[in-house]
Design a protein around this motif. Structure first.
Motif, mmCIF file in Angstrom:
data_model
loop_
_atom_site.group_PDB
_atom_site.id
_atom_site.type_symbol
_atom_site.label_atom_id
_atom_site.label_comp_id
_atom_site.label_asym_id
_atom_site.label_seq_id
_atom_site.Cartn_x
_atom_site.Cartn_y
_atom_site.Cartn_z
ATOM 1 N N GLY A 257 0.726 -1.068 -0.180
ATOM 2 C CA GLY A 257 0.050 0.041 0.140
ATOM 3 C C GLY A 257 0.967 0.986 0.019
ATOM 4 N N LEU A 258 1.223 1.644 -1.312
ATOM 5 C CA LEU A 258 1.949 2.918 -1.311
ATOM 6 C C LEU A 258 1.142 4.202 -0.642
ATOM 7 C CD1 LEU A 258 3.506 2.696 -4.855
ATOM 8 C CD2 LEU A 258 4.732 2.150 -2.584
ATOM 9 N N GLY A 259 2.022 4.977 -0.052
ATOM 10 C CA GLY A 259 1.184 6.356 0.482
ATOM 11 C C GLY A 259 0.282 5.725 1.506
ATOM 12 N N ALA A 260 0.483 4.880 2.258
ATOM 13 C CA ALA A 260 -0.514 4.327 3.453
ATOM 14 C C ALA A 260 -0.612 5.439 4.436
ATOM 15 C CB ALA A 260 -0.194 3.021 4.016
ATOM 16 N N GLU A 261 0.356 6.001 4.844
ATOM 17 C CA GLU A 261 0.300 7.206 5.811
ATOM 18 C C GLU A 261 -0.678 8.222 5.478
ATOM 19 O OE1 GLU A 261 4.183 7.668 3.750
ATOM 20 O OE2 GLU A 261 2.881 5.967 4.157
ATOM 21 N N VAL A 262 -0.711 8.441 4.261
ATOM 22 C CA VAL A 262 -1.584 9.647 3.865
ATOM 23 C C VAL A 262 -3.045 9.117 3.590
ATOM 24 C CG1 VAL A 262 0.350 11.081 3.174
ATOM 25 C CG2 VAL A 262 -0.738 9.552 1.368
ATOM 26 N N LYS B 81 0.585 20.389 2.993
ATOM 27 C CA LYS B 81 1.871 20.194 3.811
ATOM 28 C C LYS B 81 2.338 18.521 4.264
ATOM 29 C CE LYS B 81 4.712 22.540 7.183
ATOM 30 N NZ LYS B 81 5.028 23.415 8.258
ATOM 31 N N PRO B 82 1.330 18.096 5.045
ATOM 32 C CA PRO B 82 1.417 16.809 5.405
ATOM 33 C C PRO B 82 1.796 15.880 4.359
ATOM 34 C CG PRO B 82 -0.255 17.776 6.554
ATOM 35 C CD PRO B 82 -0.155 18.502 5.384
ATOM 36 N N LEU B 83 1.272 15.954 3.156
ATOM 37 C CA LEU B 83 1.259 15.241 2.216
ATOM 38 C C LEU B 83 2.582 15.286 1.306
ATOM 39 C CD1 LEU B 83 0.037 13.237 -0.475
ATOM 40 C CD2 LEU B 83 -0.620 15.182 -1.512
ATOM 41 N N LEU B 84 3.028 16.538 1.388
ATOM 42 C CA LEU B 84 4.436 16.840 0.675
ATOM 43 C C LEU B 84 5.556 16.299 1.388
ATOM 44 C CD1 LEU B 84 3.927 20.526 -0.702
ATOM 45 C CD2 LEU B 84 4.208 18.244 -2.027
ATOM 46 N N ALA C 33 -3.205 8.765 -1.154
ATOM 47 C CA ALA C 33 -2.345 7.806 -1.637
ATOM 48 C C ALA C 33 -1.933 7.994 -3.195
ATOM 49 C CB ALA C 33 -2.421 6.521 -1.195
ATOM 50 N N TRP C 34 -3.157 8.358 -3.881
ATOM 51 C CA TRP C 34 -2.876 8.434 -5.451
ATOM 52 C C TRP C 34 -2.119 9.850 -5.525
ATOM 53 C CZ3 TRP C 34 -5.351 12.475 -8.062
ATOM 54 C CH2 TRP C 34 -6.077 13.327 -7.348
ATOM 55 N N LEU C 35 -2.210 10.827 -4.560
ATOM 56 C CA LEU C 35 -1.608 11.990 -5.049
ATOM 57 C C LEU C 35 0.040 11.737 -4.510
ATOM 58 C CD1 LEU C 35 -4.021 14.733 -3.310
ATOM 59 C CD2 LEU C 35 -3.477 14.238 -5.881
ATOM 60 N N PHE C 36 0.051 10.936 -3.565
ATOM 61 C CA PHE C 36 1.324 10.487 -2.962
ATOM 62 C C PHE C 36 2.109 9.990 -4.318
ATOM 63 C CE2 PHE C 36 4.411 7.269 -1.451
ATOM 64 C CZ PHE C 36 4.824 7.779 -0.438
ATOM 65 N N ILE C 37 1.422 9.033 -5.006
ATOM 66 C CA ILE C 37 2.121 8.498 -6.136
ATOM 67 C C ILE C 37 2.319 9.394 -7.311
ATOM 68 C CG2 ILE C 37 2.017 6.562 -7.858
ATOM 69 C CD1 ILE C 37 0.080 5.154 -5.879
ATOM 70 N N LEU C 38 1.535 10.259 -7.504
ATOM 71 C CA LEU C 38 1.656 11.368 -8.298
ATOM 72 C C LEU C 38 2.859 12.405 -8.236
ATOM 73 C CD1 LEU C 38 0.387 12.672 -11.074
ATOM 74 C CD2 LEU C 38 -0.976 14.278 -9.661
ATOM 75 N N ILE C 39 3.229 12.610 -7.020
ATOM 76 C CA ILE C 39 4.245 13.575 -6.667
ATOM 77 C C ILE C 39 5.488 12.575 -7.111
ATOM 78 C CG2 ILE C 39 5.529 14.193 -4.794
ATOM 79 C CD1 ILE C 39 3.007 14.985 -3.533
ATOM 80 N N GLY C 40 5.449 10.920 -6.754
ATOM 81 C CA GLY C 40 6.624 10.181 -6.972
ATOM 82 C C GLY C 40 6.896 10.322 -8.718
ATOM 83 N N ILE C 41 5.795 10.071 -9.173
ATOM 84 C CA ILE C 41 5.864 10.147 -10.732
ATOM 85 C C ILE C 41 6.594 11.370 -11.353
ATOM 86 C CG2 ILE C 41 4.788 10.293 -12.947
ATOM 87 C CD1 ILE C 41 2.293 8.671 -11.678
ATOM 88 N N VAL C 42 6.245 12.498 -10.760
ATOM 89 C CA VAL C 42 6.786 13.837 -11.333
ATOM 90 C C VAL C 42 8.528 13.916 -11.057
ATOM 91 C CG1 VAL C 42 6.990 16.176 -10.847
ATOM 92 C CG2 VAL C 42 4.997 15.188 -11.095
ATOM 93 N N GLY C 43 8.717 13.298 -9.589
ATOM 94 C CA GLY C 43 9.963 13.186 -9.101
ATOM 95 C C GLY C 43 10.697 12.225 -10.088
ATOM 96 N N GLY C 44 10.353 11.217 -10.194
ATOM 97 C CA GLY C 44 10.801 10.091 -11.060
ATOM 98 C C GLY C 44 11.059 10.357 -12.520
#
Length: 363
Positions: free
Chosen positions: A27-32, A179-182, A36-47
């Motif tokens: 479960g990626l981004g379980a803490e948010v 802020k918590p998401l970032l 979680a889908w926004l968590f992964i979206l940030i990862g995509i941009v950074g990736g």
């Protein structure tokens, strides 16, 4: 060794499956929670930014792997310990993927089987494939990846039949603020799984058509990331944000809820199939990257014996690295991913690109 070649499509399949790997099960981004889908979206941009760095390094030094370009960038003496550091990183990451497969299978379908038997059996198959070289791995990816995607899409279709499925579980979006998401996503979402695509620097020289490195790398990040986003949305819609944040194997938990007319049930095998396939991509990339790196660093003529040696190291390493699966995850997401990954997959590549850029401008 570099005479072996793989096609653009094979490298794309291999790296997209590599991005999905074990991340599709966990479960990626379980803490948010519902974000979680926004968590992964940030990862995509950074990736995508990191892939631009990796592909630019490959453009500066065409035909060279990461280990081969290090002496040209930072010098002979400094490149040796840095190269060893990356070889250990690839080997340990392969061991982590192996441990995740073993724990899932022992927890679900082979509860009476010792985990070393599961991991050892898979490693034997992995060695058998990798001893054939990168071409064999590429052909395997070409065969396995379509089956993998078919299984994933079938699971998603089945999840629509669950009465608990509700897209409202995704709300409120940014309920706790941005802020918590970032804070949670940077750098963790970038490092895992997208930053791990740095292993592609060990595979670029085997591409049969030069000049397509950036396109293949970017597409792998984008397609793999979008599939992870859709998967997280499906998991949260079925399980709800609270269960999603606590369950160790979210895809398995959601799939176990499928029951069509009290007849079609127990689709766990599909998830197990996906986990085995995902670890195949992940371990294949990491192990081959480590084997090629060792061969080049120590001037060996072939990688077969190196693959065999790694095959005897990775299973015990996967077991001694943590006493339990919970400890394994805690060490990974609280130390290895935020600190070690950040240094090896973000900071050092950016420094290498900066030095290479200066050197190229100076010539």
């Amino acid at each position: 060794m570099n005479k072996e070649k793989i096609s653009s499509l094979q490298l794309f399949y291999l790296m997209t499956g590599y991005v999905l790997g074990t991340a599709i099960i966990l479960g990626l981004g379980a803490e948010v929670k519902q974000d979680a889908w926004l968590f992964i979206l940030i990862g995509i941009v950074g990736g995508l930014v990191l892939m631009a760095v990796f592909s630019q390094l490959s453009t500066y030094y065409p035909g060279d792997t990461l280990v081969q370009m290090l002496p040209k960038i930072i010098g002979k003496y400094l490149s040796y310990p840095v190269g060893l550091l990356y070889i250990f990183h690839f080997t340990y990451s392969a061991a982590r993927a192996c441990r995740e497969l073993g724990d899932l299978i022992v927890t679900t379908i082979l509860s009476e089987t010792p985990i070393i038997v599961v991991i050892g059996s898979f490693m034997v198959l992995m060695i058998y494939c990798l001893r054939g070289g990168v071409e064999t791995l590429g052909r395997m990816a070409e065969i396995v990846f379509p089956i993998y995607i078919f299984a994933l899409i079938l699971i998603w279709i089945l999840l629509f039949s669950i009465t608990e499925f509700n897209l409202k579980n995704l709300t409120p979006i940014l309920g706790n603020g941005l802020k918590p998401l970032l804070k949670s996503a940077i750098p963790t979402a970038i490092n895992f799984p997208f930053g791990e695509t740095m292993v592609i620097l060990m595979l670029f020289p085997f591409l049969n058509k030069n000049g397509r490195q950036r396109k293949i790398g970017m597409l792998s990040i984008l397609v793999g990331g979008l599939l992870l986003i859709v998967n997280s949305i499906m998991m949260i819609s079925v399980l709800g944000p609270e269960i999603y944040s606590r369950d160790l194997f979210t895809l398995l938990a959601a799939t176990q809820m499928v029951s069509i007319a009290d007849f079609l049930e127990r689709f766990d095998a599909l998830v197990i199939l996906m986990m085995v396939t995902g670890v195949f991509f992940k371990m294949g990339g990491f192990t081959l990257g480590a084997a090629v790196g060792i061969s080049q660093l120590f001037k060996l003529k072939q990688t077969r014996s190196v693959v065999l040696a790694l095959g005897t190291i990775i299973p015990p390493l996967s077991l001694i690295s943590a006493s339990s699966y919970v400890e394994h995850l805690e060490f990974g997401f609280k130390f290895y991913v935020p600190y070690v990954h950040t240094i090896l997959q973000i900071i050092i590549p950016v420094i290498l690109l900066f030095i290479a850029f200066i050197k190229k401008k100076g010539t």
